[in-house]
Scaffold this motif. Structure first.
Motif, PDB file in Angstrom:
ATOM      1  N   ALA A 116    -106.726  -3.642  97.866  1.00 35.72           N
ATOM      2  CA  ALA A 116    -107.914  -4.272  97.608  1.00 35.72           C
ATOM      3  C   ALA A 116    -109.076  -4.524  98.858  1.00 35.72           C
ATOM      4  N   SER A 117    -108.555  -4.482 100.135  1.00 33.79           N
ATOM      5  CA  SER A 117    -109.304  -4.650 101.302  1.00 33.79           C
ATOM      6  C   SER A 117    -110.368  -3.415 101.081  1.00 33.79           C
ATOM      7  N   PHE A 149    -100.233 -12.381 107.128  1.00 33.33           N
ATOM      8  CA  PHE A 149    -100.383 -11.428 108.276  1.00 33.33           C
ATOM      9  C   PHE A 149    -101.517 -10.302 107.912  1.00 33.33           C
ATOM     10  N   LEU A 150    -102.716 -10.286 108.661  1.00 35.92           N
ATOM     11  CA  LEU A 150    -103.552  -9.178 108.611  1.00 35.92           C
ATOM     12  C   LEU A 150    -103.463  -8.047 109.351  1.00 35.92           C
ATOM     13  N   ALA A 151    -103.535  -7.057 108.803  1.00 37.09           N
ATOM     14  CA  ALA A 151    -103.271  -5.752 109.330  1.00 37.09           C
ATOM     15  C   ALA A 151    -104.592  -4.893 109.345  1.00 37.09           C
ATOM     16  N   LEU A 155    -108.257  -6.310 108.288  1.00 32.95           N
ATOM     17  CA  LEU A 155    -109.357  -6.681 109.273  1.00 32.95           C
ATOM     18  C   LEU A 155    -110.719  -6.006 109.015  1.00 32.95           C
ATOM     19  N   ARG A 156    -110.396  -4.780 108.455  1.00 35.70           N
ATOM     20  CA  ARG A 156    -111.852  -4.073 108.330  1.00 35.70           C
ATOM     21  C   ARG A 156    -112.647  -4.657 106.977  1.00 35.70           C
ATOM     22  N   ASP A 185    -109.847 -12.485 117.648  1.00 40.61           N
ATOM     23  CA  ASP A 185    -110.988 -11.798 118.024  1.00 40.61           C
ATOM     24  C   ASP A 185    -112.205 -11.687 116.816  1.00 40.61           C
ATOM     25  N   GLU A 186    -111.836 -11.703 115.544  1.00 42.22           N
ATOM     26  CA  GLU A 186    -112.545 -11.789 114.472  1.00 42.22           C
ATOM     27  C   GLU A 186    -113.310 -13.081 114.498  1.00 42.22           C
ATOM     28  N   LEU A 187    -112.168 -14.089 114.576  1.00 41.76           N
ATOM     29  CA  LEU A 187    -112.724 -15.553 114.503  1.00 41.76           C
ATOM     30  C   LEU A 187    -113.763 -15.679 115.827  1.00 41.76           C
TER      31      LEU A 187
END
Ligand SMILES: [Zn+2]
Length: 266
Positions: A116-117, A149-151, A155-156, A185-187
């Motif tokens: 989906a990502s 959990f984001l992998a 994250l992309r 880091d994304e935040l």
């Protein structure tokens, strides 16, 4: 040797190439991508299939299964089914086949989230499912109040949302996630973009709020980062620190302490 004398050919247009690509590059003739897998030159789609077969191997899915599924789907659609559609169908079938007690179920939902990502779709529901079914096998380090959990692929997707200006949507998912340094880091980057937009409007209260709310969140999860991954949460960049300082200089100390109080209540 004869083998090395033979000129490599583009897997897309079949024309002879002057040099053999050692990694992903465009064909000088047709412009399509040429990729390298196991030393062979393959098309983007062939590489995609090969990469998925590696990931699907733990579920016992073979090349034959993949091709069969693709053929069946293509018949159903009336045109050639895409790689992603085929993988999606395979993953859905796996959920039915594996049954609710399988330890592999969490991984199936994680692959759905990746897929989906990669298509720019919101992976949240699959990540939550993964967390739900994975709960029974959870390790002690998992944080109960964080659902997902984001992998890499998720994250992309987050970075893509930021590019499109959908920062609130990105933040909503990030705040549900285990606060790893990568998530933080994304935040942090989202906070930076929001603060810079607020600066354009001369909204110094918002600048301070955006930057300080990241700092507060990172501080809240510092122990997690240090204990689990032995890393400090990422800090604001120097230019963001300067911006924060600049904004604070334009506010009264009363306003700043009001902002801090509101951040501590969250
Ligand atoms: Zn070509």
């Amino acid at each position: 040797m004869f083998f090395f004398q033979r000129k490599p050919k583009c897997p897309n247009c079949n024309l002879e190439l002057q040099t053999r690509p050692s990694r992903k590059e465009n064909c000088p003739y047709c412009g399509d991508f040429i990729l390298v897998r196991h030393g062979k030159l393959v098309t983007e789609e062939q590489a995609k299939v090969m990469d998925w077969l590696v990931r699907l191997e733990i579920f016992g899915v073979t090349r034959r299964d993949f091709d069969r599924q693709r053929e069946a789907l293509s018949k159903q659609f009336g045109n050639r089914a895409s790689v992603n559609d085929t993988v999606w169908r395979i993953l859905n079938n796996l959920i039915l086949r594996l049954g609710k007690s399988s330890v592999l179920l969490e991984q199936v939902y994680r692959e759905m989230a990746s897929l989906a990502s990669n298509e720019g779709k919101d992976p949240t529901q699959y990540l939550i499912q993964a967390k739900k079914v994975g709960g029974r096998f959870q390790n002690a380090s998992a944080i109960p109040q964080k659902q997902v959990f984001l992998a890499h692929d998720e994250l992309r997707y987050i970075r893509q949302l930021r590019k499109e200006g959908k920062i609130d949507k990105a933040d909503a998912l990030l705040l549900k996630a285990e606060p790893t340094p990568a998530v933080l880091d994304e935040l942090r980057k989202n906070a930076s973009v929001k603060a810079r937009n607020a600066k354009k409007d001369g909204d110094w209260v918002a600048v301070v709020k955006h930057l300080e709310s990241y700092t507060a969140y990172a501080q809240k999860w510092r122990d997690f980062c240090v204990k689990i991954v032995k890393q400090e949460p990422p800090a604001h960049t120097e230019s963001d620190f300067k911006l924060l300082h600049y904004a604070k200089e334009r506010l009264t100390s009363n306003t700043i302490s009001q902002i801090n109080t509101s951040l501590n209540q969250d």
